[in-house]
Scaffold this motif. Structure first.
Motif, short mmCIF file in Angstrom:
data_model
loop_
_atom_site.label_atom_id
_atom_site.label_comp_id
_atom_site.label_asym_id
_atom_site.label_seq_id
_atom_site.Cartn_x
_atom_site.Cartn_y
_atom_site.Cartn_z
N ILE A 289 0.87 -1.17 0.00
CA ILE A 289 0.00 0.00 0.00
C ILE A 289 0.91 1.22 0.00
O ILE A 289 1.87 1.29 0.78
CB ILE A 289 -0.92 0.02 1.24
CG1 ILE A 289 -1.82 -1.22 1.25
CG2 ILE A 289 -1.74 1.30 1.26
CD1 ILE A 289 -2.62 -1.38 2.53
N SER B 82 -3.99 7.15 -2.08
CA SER B 82 -3.61 5.84 -1.57
C SER B 82 -3.81 4.82 -2.69
O SER B 82 -4.85 4.80 -3.34
CB SER B 82 -4.47 5.48 -0.36
OG SER B 82 -4.07 4.23 0.17
N TYR B 83 -2.78 3.99 -2.88
CA TYR B 83 -2.79 2.96 -3.93
C TYR B 83 -2.50 1.60 -3.32
O TYR B 83 -1.76 1.49 -2.35
CB TYR B 83 -1.66 3.22 -4.95
CG TYR B 83 -1.79 4.48 -5.73
CD1 TYR B 83 -2.44 4.48 -6.96
CD2 TYR B 83 -1.25 5.67 -5.27
CE1 TYR B 83 -2.54 5.64 -7.71
CE2 TYR B 83 -1.37 6.83 -6.00
CZ TYR B 83 -2.01 6.81 -7.22
OH TYR B 83 -2.12 7.96 -7.95
N ARG B 84 -3.05 0.58 -3.93
CA ARG B 84 -2.66 -0.80 -3.65
C ARG B 84 -1.90 -1.28 -4.88
O ARG B 84 -2.34 -1.08 -6.01
CB ARG B 84 -3.88 -1.69 -3.42
CG ARG B 84 -4.54 -1.43 -2.11
CD ARG B 84 -5.50 -2.57 -1.76
NE ARG B 84 -6.14 -2.31 -0.50
CZ ARG B 84 -5.66 -2.68 0.68
NH1 ARG B 84 -4.55 -3.35 0.75
NH2 ARG B 84 -6.31 -2.41 1.79
N SER C 225 -1.23 -1.44 -10.19
CA SER C 225 -1.66 -0.51 -9.15
C SER C 225 -3.12 -0.13 -9.32
O SER C 225 -3.65 -0.10 -10.43
CB SER C 225 -0.78 0.74 -9.15
OG SER C 225 -0.95 1.47 -10.33
N LEU C 226 -3.75 0.16 -8.18
CA LEU C 226 -5.15 0.55 -8.15
C LEU C 226 -5.30 1.69 -7.16
O LEU C 226 -4.93 1.54 -5.98
CB LEU C 226 -6.02 -0.64 -7.73
CG LEU C 226 -7.49 -0.36 -7.50
CD1 LEU C 226 -8.18 -0.02 -8.83
CD2 LEU C 226 -8.16 -1.56 -6.85
N THR D 91 -7.08 3.55 -4.52
CA THR D 91 -8.15 3.14 -3.61
C THR D 91 -8.87 4.33 -2.99
O THR D 91 -10.05 4.22 -2.67
CB THR D 91 -7.61 2.23 -2.50
OG1 THR D 91 -6.54 2.90 -1.82
CG2 THR D 91 -7.12 0.91 -3.07
N GLU D 92 -8.15 5.44 -2.78
CA GLU D 92 -8.82 6.62 -2.24
C GLU D 92 -8.00 7.87 -2.47
O GLU D 92 -6.79 7.82 -2.61
CB GLU D 92 -9.16 6.45 -0.76
CG GLU D 92 -8.00 6.29 0.17
CD GLU D 92 -8.43 6.03 1.62
OE1 GLU D 92 -9.33 6.72 2.13
OE2 GLU D 92 -7.85 5.14 2.23
N VAL E 18 -13.38 7.29 -1.20
CA VAL E 18 -12.95 5.92 -1.40
C VAL E 18 -13.58 5.38 -2.68
O VAL E 18 -14.78 5.50 -2.90
CB VAL E 18 -13.35 5.03 -0.20
CG1 VAL E 18 -12.94 3.59 -0.43
CG2 VAL E 18 -12.72 5.56 1.08
N THR E 19 -12.75 4.79 -3.53
CA THR E 19 -13.21 4.20 -4.78
C THR E 19 -14.28 3.15 -4.51
O THR E 19 -14.07 2.24 -3.70
CB THR E 19 -12.02 3.57 -5.54
OG1 THR E 19 -11.02 4.56 -5.72
CG2 THR E 19 -12.45 3.02 -6.89
#
Length: 158
Positions: free
Chosen positions: A46, A62-64, A71-72, A74-75, A92-93
């Protein structure tokens, strides 16, 4: 005389505007967040990245990142002043119909910053703890169906 009065009026407007901008600035105490932070997980990592926005608010993402490197987002995050209060706001996505949810700063003791929104389902509190130049501990906590829950995020600066 008219020129002198006009100059005094313009100077007064300048100082009032400057004072209003200074009141809307975040305390420098939040600058410890600036930069990029990483936490390893069993599924990848993260990443949180914080910067100062043009409006002097802190803006974060913030990415995961999974083990494959995908990568995604997330918020998206913002720490900002609204009136005299400081808020941590998160979008938040895939949650809350894409609307921002804000948490009010309620405590700033011992390098720990607690934001709270008791009307939110979960979490009700978001906490950031400055643990020195290269370490950051964050956690979310609150109740779900009457049970207290807490998730910690141990970040290192990258």
């Amino acid at each position: 005389m008219k020129k002198k009065t006009l100059n005094l009026f313009l100077l007064l407007i300048f100082y009032v505007t400057l004072g209003a901008k200074a009141q809307n600035r975040l305390p420098k105490a939040f600058n410890f967040l600036l930069g990029s932070w990483e936490m390893q997980t069993s599924k990848g990592k993260i990443i949180e990245h914080w910067k100062i926005n043009t409006d002097q608010n802190l803006k974060g993402e913030s990415y995961r990142i999974n083990i494959k490197g995908d990568s995604l987002l997330t918020e998206t995050l913002t720490i900002k002043k609204i009136g005299k209060e400081v808020f941590y706001c998160s979008t938040v996505t895939g949650q809350n119909d894409g609307k921002e949810v804000c948490f009010k700063l309620i405590s700033t003791k011992q390098n720990t910053y607690i934001f709270e929104n008791l009307t939110h389902d979960f979490p009700q509190r978001i906490v950031y703890q400055n643990q020195g130049k290269d370490h950051l501990l964050a956690w979310i906590e609150g109740a779900i169906n009457g049970q207290n829950k807490k998730s910690e995020f141990k970040y290192k600066r990258i």
